[in-house]
Design an enzyme around this catalytic site. Sequence first.
Site, PDB file in Angstrom:
ATOM      1  N   HIS A  18       5.166  55.401  34.856  1.00  0.00           N
ATOM      2  CA  HIS A  18       5.232  55.293  33.389  1.00  0.00           C
ATOM      3  C   HIS A  18       6.207  54.184  32.986  1.00  0.00           C
ATOM      4  CE1 HIS A  18       4.115  59.810  33.572  1.00  0.00           C
ATOM      5  NE2 HIS A  18       3.045  59.159  33.156  1.00  0.00           N
ATOM      6  N   LYS A  42      -0.172  73.801  26.808  1.00  0.00           N
ATOM      7  CA  LYS A  42       0.280  73.429  28.154  1.00  0.00           C
ATOM      8  C   LYS A  42       1.716  73.875  28.334  1.00  0.00           C
ATOM      9  CE  LYS A  42      -1.975  69.085  29.627  1.00  0.00           C
ATOM     10  NZ  LYS A  42      -1.676  67.667  29.829  1.00  0.00           N
ATOM     11  N   ARG A  91      -4.787  54.331  36.877  1.00  0.00           N
ATOM     12  CA  ARG A  91      -4.517  54.326  38.309  1.00  0.00           C
ATOM     13  C   ARG A  91      -5.778  54.202  39.144  1.00  0.00           C
ATOM     14  NH1 ARG A  91      -1.171  59.745  38.005  1.00  0.00           N
ATOM     15  NH2 ARG A  91      -2.723  59.929  36.364  1.00  0.00           N
ATOM     16  N   SER A 129       2.606  62.915  37.873  1.00  0.00           N
ATOM     17  CA  SER A 129       3.534  63.941  37.388  1.00  0.00           C
ATOM     18  C   SER A 129       3.225  65.289  38.031  1.00  0.00           C
ATOM     19  CB  SER A 129       3.440  64.050  35.862  1.00  0.00           C
ATOM     20  OG  SER A 129       3.858  62.849  35.271  1.00  0.00           O
TER      21      SER A 129
HETATM   22  P1  ADP Z   1      -1.445  62.862  29.825  1.00  0.00           P
HETATM   23  O1  ADP Z   1      -1.106  64.317  29.984  1.00  0.00           O
HETATM   24  O2  ADP Z   1      -1.699  62.458  28.415  1.00  0.00           O
HETATM   25  O3  ADP Z   1      -2.458  62.327  30.786  1.00  0.00           O
HETATM   26  P2  ADP Z   1       0.643  61.679  31.435  1.00  0.00           P
HETATM   27  O4  ADP Z   1       2.081  61.875  31.156  1.00  0.00           O
HETATM   28  O5  ADP Z   1       0.104  62.321  32.674  1.00  0.00           O
HETATM   29  O6  ADP Z   1      -0.078  62.147  30.117  1.00  0.00           O
HETATM   30  O7  ADP Z   1       0.294  60.140  31.497  1.00  0.00           O
HETATM   31  C1  ADP Z   1       0.450  59.274  30.411  1.00  0.00           C
HETATM   32  C2  ADP Z   1      -0.219  57.944  30.723  1.00  0.00           C
HETATM   33  O8  ADP Z   1       0.405  57.332  31.848  1.00  0.00           O
HETATM   34  C3  ADP Z   1      -1.702  58.048  31.101  1.00  0.00           C
HETATM   35  O9  ADP Z   1      -2.368  56.915  30.579  1.00  0.00           O
HETATM   36  C4  ADP Z   1      -1.713  57.998  32.586  1.00  0.00           C
HETATM   37  O10 ADP Z   1      -2.931  57.487  33.099  1.00  0.00           O
HETATM   38  C5  ADP Z   1      -0.568  57.037  32.830  1.00  0.00           C
HETATM   39  N1  ADP Z   1       0.025  57.208  34.151  1.00  0.00           N
HETATM   40  C6  ADP Z   1       0.308  58.355  34.799  1.00  0.00           C
HETATM   41  N2  ADP Z   1       0.870  58.117  36.011  1.00  0.00           N
HETATM   42  C7  ADP Z   1       0.940  56.773  36.129  1.00  0.00           C
HETATM   43  C8  ADP Z   1       1.387  55.890  37.159  1.00  0.00           C
HETATM   44  N3  ADP Z   1       1.872  56.344  38.319  1.00  0.00           N
HETATM   45  N4  ADP Z   1       1.317  54.572  36.923  1.00  0.00           N
HETATM   46  C9  ADP Z   1       0.811  54.129  35.760  1.00  0.00           C
HETATM   47  N5  ADP Z   1       0.339  54.881  34.762  1.00  0.00           N
HETATM   48  C10 ADP Z   1       0.399  56.193  34.939  1.00  0.00           C
END
Ligand code: ADP
Length: 151
Positions: A18, A42, A91, A129
């Site tokens: 992120h 959630k 990703r 995550s």
């Molecule tokens: P959500 O629950 O809305 O999917 P996340 O917190 O999991 O939220 O992810 C937010 C954004 O960050 C999404 O667009 C996701 O694809 C992106 N993302 C998650 N992990 C990574 C990563 N390792 N590298 C780049 N982008 C990521």
Amino acid sequence: MKRIALFPGSFDPFTKGHHDIVFRGLSIFDEIIIALGNNSAKNRYFDLEMMKSKIEGLYIDQSQVKVIIYNELTANLARKLNANFLLRGLRNTTDFEYENSIAQVNKSINGDLESVFLITSPEYAAISSSIIREVHKYQGDVSHLLPYSLD
Ligand code: ADP
């Protein structure tokens, strides 16, 4: 016009992946608002307020980055904040399928909103995550996957 991007997510937790998206987004946008979704359906693993302050700490020297908590439709929030762009990370094809449908829905709710996707840097592509939560739950070390310290 100021180019404001909303970067919404659960960020449970906010990872190095992120952080990389925000960092790279800064070369495209004038302002990035990281919006932590407080989705009551959630159950979070990491405390929302704790995560907000960890993220704020990362960008203390970048006044173009703001961090907020929200509990509404992302597309409506963007309109309220005058954000014309939604920043998301991609990703793999699974992300693509999911992001594609969200982007279509968001566009139908808020026609001014343009979703912008950055392809993950390869060194962070495997970070998720949900895997971090799983490892942390069983006392595994996740510190190398996070851009801040948990303690
Ligand atoms: P959500 O629950 O809305 O999917 P996340 O917190 O999991 O939220 O992810 C937010 C954004 O960050 C999404 O667009 C996701 O694809 C992106 N993302 C998650 N992990 C990574 C990563 N390792 N590298 C780049 N982008 C990521």
